[in-house]
Design an enzyme around this catalytic site. Structure first.
Site, PDB file in Angstrom:
ATOM      1  N   GLU A 185       0.820  -1.217   0.000  1.00  0.00           N
ATOM      2  CA  GLU A 185       0.000   0.000   0.000  1.00  0.00           C
ATOM      3  C   GLU A 185       0.851   1.263   0.000  1.00  0.00           C
ATOM      4  O   GLU A 185       0.336   2.354   0.254  1.00  0.00           O
ATOM      5  CB  GLU A 185      -0.939   0.018   1.216  1.00  0.00           C
ATOM      6  CG  GLU A 185      -1.837  -1.189   1.379  1.00  0.00           C
ATOM      7  CD  GLU A 185      -2.904  -1.321   0.289  1.00  0.00           C
ATOM      8  OE1 GLU A 185      -2.920  -0.500  -0.638  1.00  0.00           O
ATOM      9  OE2 GLU A 185      -3.693  -2.268   0.377  1.00  0.00           O
ATOM     10  N   HIS A 233      -3.014   2.198   8.242  1.00  0.00           N
ATOM     11  CA  HIS A 233      -4.072   1.374   7.653  1.00  0.00           C
ATOM     12  C   HIS A 233      -4.300   0.165   8.553  1.00  0.00           C
ATOM     13  O   HIS A 233      -3.365  -0.597   8.807  1.00  0.00           O
ATOM     14  CB  HIS A 233      -3.659   0.916   6.257  1.00  0.00           C
ATOM     15  CG  HIS A 233      -4.540  -0.138   5.674  1.00  0.00           C
ATOM     16  ND1 HIS A 233      -5.920  -0.021   5.623  1.00  0.00           N
ATOM     17  CD2 HIS A 233      -4.259  -1.342   5.118  1.00  0.00           C
ATOM     18  CE1 HIS A 233      -6.430  -1.104   5.052  1.00  0.00           C
ATOM     19  NE2 HIS A 233      -5.448  -1.922   4.743  1.00  0.00           N
ATOM     20  N   HIS A 278      -7.247  -3.080   9.784  1.00  0.00           N
ATOM     21  CA  HIS A 278      -8.447  -3.845   9.445  1.00  0.00           C
ATOM     22  C   HIS A 278      -9.355  -3.827  10.680  1.00  0.00           C
ATOM     23  O   HIS A 278      -9.503  -4.828  11.378  1.00  0.00           O
ATOM     24  CB  HIS A 278      -8.064  -5.258   9.027  1.00  0.00           C
ATOM     25  CG  HIS A 278      -7.304  -5.312   7.729  1.00  0.00           C
ATOM     26  ND1 HIS A 278      -6.847  -6.485   7.170  1.00  0.00           N
ATOM     27  CD2 HIS A 278      -6.952  -4.325   6.859  1.00  0.00           C
ATOM     28  CE1 HIS A 278      -6.226  -6.224   6.020  1.00  0.00           C
ATOM     29  NE2 HIS A 278      -6.268  -4.924   5.809  1.00  0.00           N
ATOM     30  N   GLU A 283     -17.673  11.900  21.914  1.00  0.00           N
ATOM     31  CA  GLU A 283     -16.418  12.587  21.560  1.00  0.00           C
ATOM     32  C   GLU A 283     -16.162  12.597  20.060  1.00  0.00           C
ATOM     33  O   GLU A 283     -15.297  13.346  19.588  1.00  0.00           O
ATOM     34  CB  GLU A 283     -15.233  11.978  22.312  1.00  0.00           C
ATOM     35  CG  GLU A 283     -14.484  10.881  21.604  1.00  0.00           C
ATOM     36  CD  GLU A 283     -14.775   9.503  22.185  1.00  0.00           C
ATOM     37  OE1 GLU A 283     -15.964   9.217  22.473  1.00  0.00           O
ATOM     38  OE2 GLU A 283     -13.831   8.735  22.327  1.00  0.00           O
ATOM     39  N   HIS A 297     -12.907  -3.652   3.634  1.00  0.00           N
ATOM     40  CA  HIS A 297     -11.452  -3.819   3.775  1.00  0.00           C
ATOM     41  C   HIS A 297     -10.900  -3.228   5.078  1.00  0.00           C
ATOM     42  O   HIS A 297     -10.251  -3.946   5.832  1.00  0.00           O
ATOM     43  CB  HIS A 297     -10.743  -3.203   2.561  1.00  0.00           C
ATOM     44  CG  HIS A 297      -9.278  -3.467   2.527  1.00  0.00           C
ATOM     45  ND1 HIS A 297      -8.573  -3.697   1.371  1.00  0.00           N
ATOM     46  CD2 HIS A 297      -8.346  -3.519   3.516  1.00  0.00           C
ATOM     47  CE1 HIS A 297      -7.292  -3.903   1.647  1.00  0.00           C
ATOM     48  NE2 HIS A 297      -7.142  -3.795   2.950  1.00  0.00           N
TER      49      HIS A 297
END
Ligand code: 13P
Ligand code: ZN
Length: 275
Positions: free
Chosen positions: A118, A142, A144, A172, A213
């Site tokens: 990525e 990133h 999951h 919040e 994803h």
């Protein structure tokens, strides 16, 4: 000479990988992290760089405003679970060339490992976030995140639907991400197309959901970026717990209440997402 593993940048990076693993967001090699190093970070790490850096590798994207910068990155196929055990094998430092189109490994990623698949998305996101935050943002993460991913099966894939569900599920949230969250439809990961789509959303949003994803989060440092991902995932978890009761929602945070939070905490809510 300071061991590169003891530098602030690498220690913070390792801790964030460990924290994400402990949250359950990094099954197998799932997820990745990059950090744009400051001049002080590079100066502290440089004595540990390889005497012979590897070959330049073209990336298929160009990030002009990142030319010549250094990034800490997780390795492709590497398990974030293992970063704390052996950072040099699972993490590396890459340098970008003078045009921002290619990288070379200057430390770590031992045994012929390469940066995360990525990397194009991370660098395009870094490029945009550096631009829109006047250089303040340095971290792209990133993960999951389970509950966020699950929401992408039931909510319409719009920023408005996701933002409202998240804002209403934890008080919040409107303070932490007043601009809302972006949503990227399902796309093949790892390529230039998803990198472009995500970075366009990152112009507006600190965080972007990838349908079916995961989540991309940005921020100035490890704490704030991890905190953003954590806040979004926690809110998604609360939303699921409420749905799972099967009971009708008796009350939620109203739009007037959201506006009151914004007023008292001094943040500007994205009006597109309020009724
Ligand atoms: P990498 O192992 O290449 O970082 O890929 C993991 C991932 O989550 C892809 O989206
Ligand atoms: Zn992923």
């Amino acid at each position: 000479m300071t061991d590169i593993l003891d530098t602030e940048a690498i220690r913070g990076f390792r801790r964030m990988c460990e924290d994400g693993w402990l949250e359950g967001w990094h099954e197998r090699n799932g997820g990745n992290l990059t950090y744009r190093m400051s001049d002080a970070d590079v100066a502290a790490a440089r004595p540990g760089f390889s005497a012979a850096p590897r070959e330049w590798v073209e990336m298929g994207i160009t990030a002009e405003n990142l030319a010549g910068e250094f990034f800490v990155t997780t390795g492709s196929g590497k398990f974030l679970r293992n970063v704390a055990l052996d950072a040099a094998a699972n993490v590396g430092i890459v340098e970008l060339n003078g045009t921002g189109s290619a990288y070379r490994v200057v430390w770590g990623l031992e045994g012929g490992a390469v940066p995360t698949s990525e990397l194009p998305t991370h660098l395009m996101n870094h490029s945009i976030r550096k631009q829109v935050t006047d250089g303040a943002n340095r971290v792209i993460y990133h993960c999951h995140a389970t509950n966020v991913i699950a929401l992408t099966y039931v909510l319409p894939l719009t920023a408005r639907d996701f933002t409202r569900a998240l804002w209403q599920s934890a008080t919040e949230c409107p303070v932490v991400f007043p601009e809302g969250v972006g949503v990227c439809p399902w796309m093949v990961p790892g390529g230039a197309d998803i990198a472009m789509a995500t970075s366009e959303l990152m112009r507006t949003y600190q965080a972007v959901v990838w349908a079916q994803h995961g989540l991309f989060a940005s921020g100035p440092d490890f704490d704030v970026t991890f905190g953003l991902a954590h806040t979004i995932e926690k809110s998604a978890e609360i939303y699921w717990k409420v749905l799972a009761t099967g009971r009708p929602i008796a009350q939620t945070i109203t739009d007037d209440a959201l506006r009151a939070i914004a007023r008292d905490f001094g943040v500007q809510l994205n009006e597109d997402f309020l009724d």
